[in-house]
Design a protein around this motif. Structure first.
Motif, PDB file in Angstrom:
ATOM      1  N   ARG A 429       0.855  -1.175   0.000  1.00 45.08           N
ATOM      2  CA  ARG A 429       0.000   0.000   0.000  1.00 45.08           C
ATOM      3  C   ARG A 429       0.899   1.234   0.000  1.00 45.08           C
ATOM      4  O   ARG A 429       2.097   1.159   0.286  1.00 45.08           O
ATOM      5  CB  ARG A 429      -0.935   0.010   1.195  1.00 45.08           C
ATOM      6  CG  ARG A 429      -0.258   0.166   2.539  1.00 45.08           C
ATOM      7  CD  ARG A 429      -1.267   0.325   3.655  1.00 45.08           C
ATOM      8  NE  ARG A 429      -0.618   0.521   4.954  1.00 45.08           N
ATOM      9  CZ  ARG A 429      -1.281   0.871   6.072  1.00 45.08           C
ATOM     10  NH1 ARG A 429      -2.600   1.073   6.028  1.00 45.08           N
ATOM     11  NH2 ARG A 429      -0.636   1.023   7.213  1.00 45.08           N
ATOM     12  N   SER A 437      -3.680   4.146   0.859  1.00 45.69           N
ATOM     13  CA  SER A 437      -4.504   3.364  -0.066  1.00 45.69           C
ATOM     14  C   SER A 437      -4.904   2.061   0.599  1.00 45.69           C
ATOM     15  O   SER A 437      -4.396   1.694   1.665  1.00 45.69           O
ATOM     16  CB  SER A 437      -3.704   3.063  -1.336  1.00 45.69           C
ATOM     17  OG  SER A 437      -2.629   2.165  -1.045  1.00 45.69           O
ATOM     18  N   ASN A 438      -5.828   1.355  -0.003  1.00 43.07           N
ATOM     19  CA  ASN A 438      -6.132  -0.005   0.445  1.00 43.07           C
ATOM     20  C   ASN A 438      -4.957  -0.928   0.098  1.00 43.07           C
ATOM     21  O   ASN A 438      -4.201  -0.676  -0.835  1.00 43.07           O
ATOM     22  CB  ASN A 438      -7.394  -0.524  -0.237  1.00 43.07           C
ATOM     23  CG  ASN A 438      -8.620   0.258   0.181  1.00 43.07           C
ATOM     24  OD1 ASN A 438      -8.715   0.744   1.321  1.00 43.07           O
ATOM     25  ND2 ASN A 438      -9.579   0.400  -0.728  1.00 43.07           N
TER      26      ASN A 438
END
Length: 522
Positions: A429, A437-438
């Motif tokens: 990530r 972010s995911n």
């Protein structure tokens, strides 16, 4: 002196026995013959059985039947189709059986008589007859056609053979059709395509779909129980190596509900920026395509919102300009026709988006991981987590942050060292000013063996060497046994060699001659 006398006596006994035996044998045979004559009388030639039986006058010669040239006379040459060009020479056969027969052959071109026997009749200026063959020099297009050779036997029996001489012709597609003239099929139907082509030589027909060659050749192409994937443009190609191949195509459609795919499920952008969302739609009949936000249909409102489509509405684009906070979130691409509807979602975010997490590859003894990240804002941190398959906890490392490589895309490369052998998985990530972010979906990879390569190689080498030694032993043992058996056999039978009667006679003669030689020298 006594030894010389003994040797001479041995020689006399040996040769006397030989001569006496032969004489006695002849006398016995002669005596037996005389006794037979005394008992049955003198044998005459008439008393000797003859193997050949003959009844009739020997002086009378049998008359040979008259030869009939027409008996079982037939043409052995098979019909031929010959393709040539102007200026070529052609030889057409009209051979008969039996070969010694010499019937009258009549050659015709179409209906015109060319030769009767060896006599030219008409149109034979560029032709000649030779041992059952018609030779032709092709000077103009009138020389192409059908040539007939007929044997004149009787009014009821006139066998013949017909040859065709064709001029070279480039291939040409006459027709390309689909059975029942139905180019639109339902799933499960049978697709049958027919391609009719001409040319000389006869062209070979191959089939192609969307410029990809299929494995089928021939005038007919069949697909049983069609599926959605069988829709497309089918092309028939005819080629006979004369000129350019001829081709034609036909479009086949399969009725089905829409199939929707998006290029990116998550798209990174930022305030005041623009964004492009793309979805691909496959369907027949052509579907209606809509874009929605929060379940509401979007209307074109330029310059803020704009719709576009490409490739006959298969690629559908939503353009959003000057993004505001309310423009971030989930969008839906919806396609619908008479057979159903399908949707796919696309999310617009400000945080980084991880893309193209490539499968690790081993350039050296280490595992090399590479991936890409999209972010309008500069990346402040990357995080890589990995663990051995089955372990509960992740190990975390932080790769260095570098500048974007192409536009708003960052390329990250990280090398994992010291891995034990086994199956691993990794996820990554990234972070910018809007947050993290995911995590990417876990990507499996295998720990390299380079760390223990020397140990493994030594271990495997010893194992292989042991196996090789065992194999060599197993291969050498039979030869060794055969060698030992050979030696053993030689030593075992050396004292008890059996000699044949002929060998004993030769041995006796040799002994006598040797004895004579010794005493003569004395």
């Amino acid at each position: 002196m006594d030894m010389k006398l003994f040797s001479v006596m041995c020689c006399l006994v040996f040769f006397g026995t030989t001569v006496f035996g032969a004489t006695t044998s002849r006398e016995v045979r002669s005596k037996t013959l005389d006794e037979d004559e005394d008992t049955y009388g003198e044998l005459k030639d008439t008393d000797i059985q003859k193997d050949d039986y003959y009844d009739g006058d020997e002086d009378v010669e049998e008359e040979a039947p008259e030869e009939d040239n027409n008996v079982d006379l037939r043409i052995t040459s098979q019909p031929q189709t010959i393709v040539k060009k102007l200026g070529d020479n052609v030889r057409l056969p009209c051979l008969v059986s039996p070969e010694k027969a010499d019937p009258i052959r009549v050659w015709r071109k179409d209906t015109e008589v060319l030769y009767q026997g060896s006599v030219p009749v008409s149109g034979s200026r560029n032709m000649k007859i030779d041992n059952g063959f018609l030779h032709i020099q092709l000077r103009d297009v009138g020389d192409f056609g059908e040539y007939n050779c007929t044997l004149i036997l009787n009014e009821h029996d006139n066998p013949f053979v017909v040859h065709k001489v064709l001029q070279q012709e480039e291939p040409r597609i006459i027709s390309l059709t689909v059975d029942n003239e139905q180019s639109v099929l339902d799933i499960g139907d049978t697709l049958t395509l027919n391609c009719n082509a001409t040319g000389a030589p006869r062209p070979r027909i191959s089939w192609h779909k969307n410029n990809e060659r299929l494995g089928t050749e021939g005038e007919t192409f069949i697909i049983q129980s069609v599926k959605v994937k069988h829709a497309g443009s089918y092309r028939c190609l005819a080629d006979n190596k004369i000129g350019k191949p001829a081709h034609d195509h036909i479009d086949i459609f399969i009725n089905h509900k829409p199939i929707v795919n998006v290029e990116k499920y998550i798209v990174n952008s930022d305030h005041k920026s623009n964004v492009e969302l793309v979805c691909h739609v496959s369907a027949y009949p052509p579907p209606a395509v809509l874009w929605q936000k929060n379940g509401m249909n979007l209307e074109q409102n330029e310059p803020k919102i704009k719709f576009a489509n490409e490739r006959n509405n298969q690629r559908n684009i939503l353009l959003i300009s000057d993004l505001q906070e309310e423009d971030f979130g989930d969008y839906t691409c919806l396609a619908q026709n008479n057979f159903g509807r399908s949707t796919q979602n696309v999310t617009v975010v400000k945080t980084p988006v991880v893309r193209h997490f490539q499968k690790p590859h081993n350039e050296t003894k280490d595992a090399v991981l590479m991936w890409k990240v999209d972010s309008k804002q500069p990346i402040s941190m990357h995080e890589l987590q990995y663990r051995k398959k089955g372990e509960p906890n992740w190990k975390t490392v932080t790769p260095d942050v570098t500048n974007a490589t192409e536009g708003d895309t960052y390329t990250i490369k990280y090398v994992l060292t010291g891995l034990d052998p086994g199956l691993y998985e990794a996820r990554v990530r990234s972070q910018n000013i809007h947050g993290w972010s995911n995590y990417s979906p876990p990507l499996p990879f295998e720990g390299v063996l380079a760390k223990h390569t020397a140990h493994q190689k030594s271990k495997y080498h010893k194992k292989d060497q042991k196996g090789k030694d065992q194999k060599d032993m197993s291969l050498d043992t039979p030869a060794q046994h055969r060698s030992e058996e050979s030696s053993l056999g030689a030593s075992t039978h050396s004292g008890s060699v059996r000699r044949s009667p002929l060998s004993m006679q030769i041995f006796a003669v040799g002994a006598i001659l040797f004895s004579l030689l010794v005493h003569v020298r004395q």
